[in-house]
Scaffold this active site. Structure first.
Site, short mmCIF file in Angstrom:
data_model
loop_
_atom_site.label_atom_id
_atom_site.label_comp_id
_atom_site.label_asym_id
_atom_site.label_seq_id
_atom_site.Cartn_x
_atom_site.Cartn_y
_atom_site.Cartn_z
N LYS A 145 36.39 32.37 -33.99
CA LYS A 145 36.47 33.73 -34.55
C LYS A 145 36.01 34.76 -33.51
CE LYS A 145 33.01 35.34 -37.28
NZ LYS A 145 32.43 36.64 -36.88
N ASN A 146 34.86 34.47 -32.87
CA ASN A 146 34.25 35.47 -32.00
C ASN A 146 34.88 35.55 -30.61
OD1 ASN A 146 32.71 36.16 -34.14
ND2 ASN A 146 30.83 35.19 -33.40
N CYS A 182 24.92 46.24 -41.39
CA CYS A 182 25.47 45.16 -42.22
C CYS A 182 24.26 44.38 -42.75
CB CYS A 182 26.40 44.26 -41.41
SG CYS A 182 25.54 43.16 -40.32
N ARG A 239 22.41 47.19 -36.42
CA ARG A 239 23.48 46.93 -35.48
C ARG A 239 24.06 48.21 -34.85
NH1 ARG A 239 26.79 41.97 -37.52
NH2 ARG A 239 27.33 41.86 -35.32
C1 EPZ Z 1 28.35 39.24 -31.68
O1 EPZ Z 1 27.89 40.38 -32.40
C2 EPZ Z 1 28.87 38.27 -32.74
N1 EPZ Z 1 29.97 38.88 -33.47
C3 EPZ Z 1 27.75 37.90 -33.70
O2 EPZ Z 1 28.26 36.91 -34.59
C4 EPZ Z 1 26.60 37.28 -32.90
O3 EPZ Z 1 25.53 37.00 -33.78
C5 EPZ Z 1 26.14 38.27 -31.82
O4 EPZ Z 1 27.27 38.61 -30.97
C6 EPZ Z 1 25.04 37.67 -30.93
O5 EPZ Z 1 25.51 36.50 -30.33
C7 EPZ Z 1 31.21 38.86 -32.91
O6 EPZ Z 1 31.42 38.37 -31.82
C8 EPZ Z 1 32.32 39.45 -33.73
P1 EPZ Z 1 25.22 42.00 -29.89
P2 EPZ Z 1 27.49 41.73 -31.57
O7 EPZ Z 1 25.89 43.25 -29.45
O8 EPZ Z 1 28.44 41.92 -30.47
C9 EPZ Z 1 21.64 44.99 -30.70
C10 EPZ Z 1 28.76 35.91 -36.65
O9 EPZ Z 1 28.02 35.40 -37.51
N2 EPZ Z 1 22.53 46.01 -30.13
O10 EPZ Z 1 24.92 40.93 -28.88
O11 EPZ Z 1 27.34 42.84 -32.56
C11 EPZ Z 1 22.10 44.59 -32.10
O12 EPZ Z 1 21.55 45.48 -33.05
C12 EPZ Z 1 28.36 37.23 -36.00
O13 EPZ Z 1 29.84 35.41 -36.23
C13 EPZ Z 1 22.03 47.30 -29.91
O14 EPZ Z 1 20.86 47.58 -30.17
O15 EPZ Z 1 26.07 41.29 -31.03
C14 EPZ Z 1 21.56 43.21 -32.27
O16 EPZ Z 1 20.23 43.27 -32.70
C15 EPZ Z 1 27.08 37.81 -36.57
N3 EPZ Z 1 22.85 48.24 -29.40
C16 EPZ Z 1 21.61 42.64 -30.86
O17 EPZ Z 1 21.75 43.76 -29.96
C17 EPZ Z 1 24.17 47.98 -29.11
O18 EPZ Z 1 24.89 48.89 -28.63
C18 EPZ Z 1 22.77 41.68 -30.64
O19 EPZ Z 1 23.92 42.42 -30.72
C19 EPZ Z 1 24.67 46.67 -29.35
C20 EPZ Z 1 23.83 45.71 -29.86
#
Ligand code: EPZ
Length: 422
Positions: A22-23, A118, A123
């Site tokens: 998916k990701n 969410c 996020r």
């Molecule tokens: C991706 O989300 C995945 N989703 C998530 O999977 C996964 O948990 C996550 O990466 C971490 O591996 C998809 O790929 C569609 P991040 P993403 O940006 O890109 C903070 C699942 O269950 N952050 O690495 O949103 C954020 O709040 C899903 O399949 C900021 O603060 O993850 C979070 O605490 C859930 N500012 C952390 O970083 C930003 O601009 C991780 O976010 C971006 C992120």
């Protein structure tokens, strides 16, 4: 709304085919925005989020046509007729924010709804926006929308990410492929799905180096062409079914799974008493003795993935001894805990850590899904529990897992899907 009825206590044995990730797939579909040609994606999983992404791309004017009868190969591409990603779609799926960079790169403007929070956290997308401003975009937030423009195109630059954000890395990576000059993304995320995206983009004519390292170097090109790409196997689905073998004392061959994608999950499974054997095009996982408590801290790849935390917690709930699970990525990713405790688990949450005291067995109960991975955590608990578990709100599960009841029934689980109006 549908629900699952699971009658636990059965040992799982046999083979499960792991589907496309998916990701990875969601981002690879977005890469179709970067070319007027056709991107042909195969091994597409049949899950709700992929459907939502199809809807989003189509309303940008991008054709998304199934090539095969099952719709597991998609042909994506075409002219962009709208640069707006509306709230009703973005609020359903946060990954929609990833159209921002490609729209800016190809159409030089974008109007994307700010994704709300969410279940698992607020996020924010500040790292996406700051990075795009570094590449020369003008960003204005108004009425819940991100209004972005780069009338003269994006210009490559050095971007240092304060946190190795997966989404920010992907958004900026895709934007940089068509920027003028070189872009360096430092402290880039290293998840295997990003490597899959880089491989596809390079096939489309992009010039990207450094996948899997903490620094991505992108030399912008005039235009990208079409390409063909098979989506990598879903490492989280693979790890999830490995936990099903663990909690039921079973023995499963996970076809298509790759040990190298699982990172720290392999070591943690083995510490917990689940043997992991690498085969030609599969991973074999089986429980060799009692489950043992282990300590887990979620981290960016190659650390233990946050997307596997809930599933492991279900397995550790019935392990010998205690475990401590610390969630460092999201601020609210323990919503499966109260439901597991209703099944007899002994889990105490203290801030971002949870202490789990293993119990002899869990007991089936009516429980409710709250988010994608929590849904499967409760399925795992039901598989290992004594008695019957009823899991409601499984629309959460349908977002990211394909044919769970079919795959589990085929290896001996007693699970059936009921429509709530029955
Ligand atoms: C991706 O989300 C995945 N989703 C998530 O999977 C996964 O948990 C996550 O990466 C971490 O591996 C998809 O790929 C569609 P991040 P993403 O940006 O890109 C903070 C699942 O269950 N952050 O690495 O949103 C954020 O709040 C899903 O399949 C900021 O603060 O993850 C979070 O605490 C859930 N500012 C952390 O970083 C930003 O601009 C991780 O976010 C971006 C992120």
């Amino acid at each position: 709304m549908d629900r699952f009825i699971i009658r636990g206590g059965r040992r799982l044995e046999g083979e499960i085919v792991i589907g496309g990730a998916k990701n990875a797939g969601l981002k690879l579909m977005v890469a179709g925005l970067l070319t007027a040609d056709r991107l042909i994606l195969s091994n597409v999983p049949k899950i709700a989020d992929i459907e939502t992404m199809q809807t989003l791309l189509r309303q940008h004017g991008i054709a998304v046509d199934p090539v095969d009868a099952e719709g597991r190969t998609l042909s994506i591409g075409g002219p962009i007729t709208s640069v707006e990603a509306p709230y009703d779609i973005v609020s359903k799926m946060r990954a929609s924010i990833l159209v921002l960079g490609p729209l800016l790169a190809r159409a030089r403007e974008a109007r994307v709804s700010l994704p709300g929070g969410c279940a698992i956290g607020t996020r924010p997308v500040d790292l996406h926006l700051k990075g795009l401003e570094t590449l020369g975009a003008t960003i204005r937030l108004e009425n819940g929308y991100i209004n972005a423009s780069a009338p003269n195109g994006l210009v490559g630059d050095r971007i240092l990410l304060p946190f190795a954000s997966v989404g920010a890395t992907e958004n900026l990576l895709m934007a940089a492929t068509l920027a003028k000059g070189r872009t360096e993304i430092v402290n880039a995320a290293r998840e295997p799905e990003i490597g899959d995206l880089v491989e596809c983009l390079n096939r489309m004519g992009a010039r990207i180096a450094g996948a899997g390292t903490g620094t991505l170097v992108i030399d912008g090109v005039e235009a990208l062409t079409g390409a063909e790409h098979a989506i990598m196997a879903d490492r989280i689905e693979c790890g999830t079914y490995a936990c099903a073998a663990g909690i039921t004392g079973g023995d499963l061959r996970l076809i298509g799974g790759r040990v190298r994608d699982l990172g720290a999950v392999v070591r943690t499974l083995e510490e917990a008493g689940v043997e992991v054997l690498e085969e030609e095009n599969a991973i074999r996982v089986r429980r060799t003795g009692a489950l043992r408590g282990v300590d887990i801290m979620t981290e960016p790849y190659p650390g233990f993935p946050t997307d596997m935390q809930a599933q492991f917690m279900a397995m550790l709930a019935v392990a010998d001894g205690a475990s401590m699970v610390t969630e460092t990525i999201f601020e609210n990713r323990f919503m499966h805990v109260p439901e597991l405790n209703r099944m007899g688990a002994r889990i105490n949450v203290h801030g971002s850590s949870a202490i789990i005291r293993g119990v002899g067995h869990l007991s089936g109960a009516p429980v409710m899904a709250t988010d994608l991975r929590a849904s499967f955590s409760l399925i795992l608990a039901g598989l290992g529990a004594q008695g019957e578990t009823s899991l409601s709100r499984i629309y959460h599960l349908d977002r990211g897992y394909e044919a769970v009841d079919r795959k589990l029934s085929a290896v001996g689980a007693d699970i059936e899907r009921l429509s709530d109006d029955r």
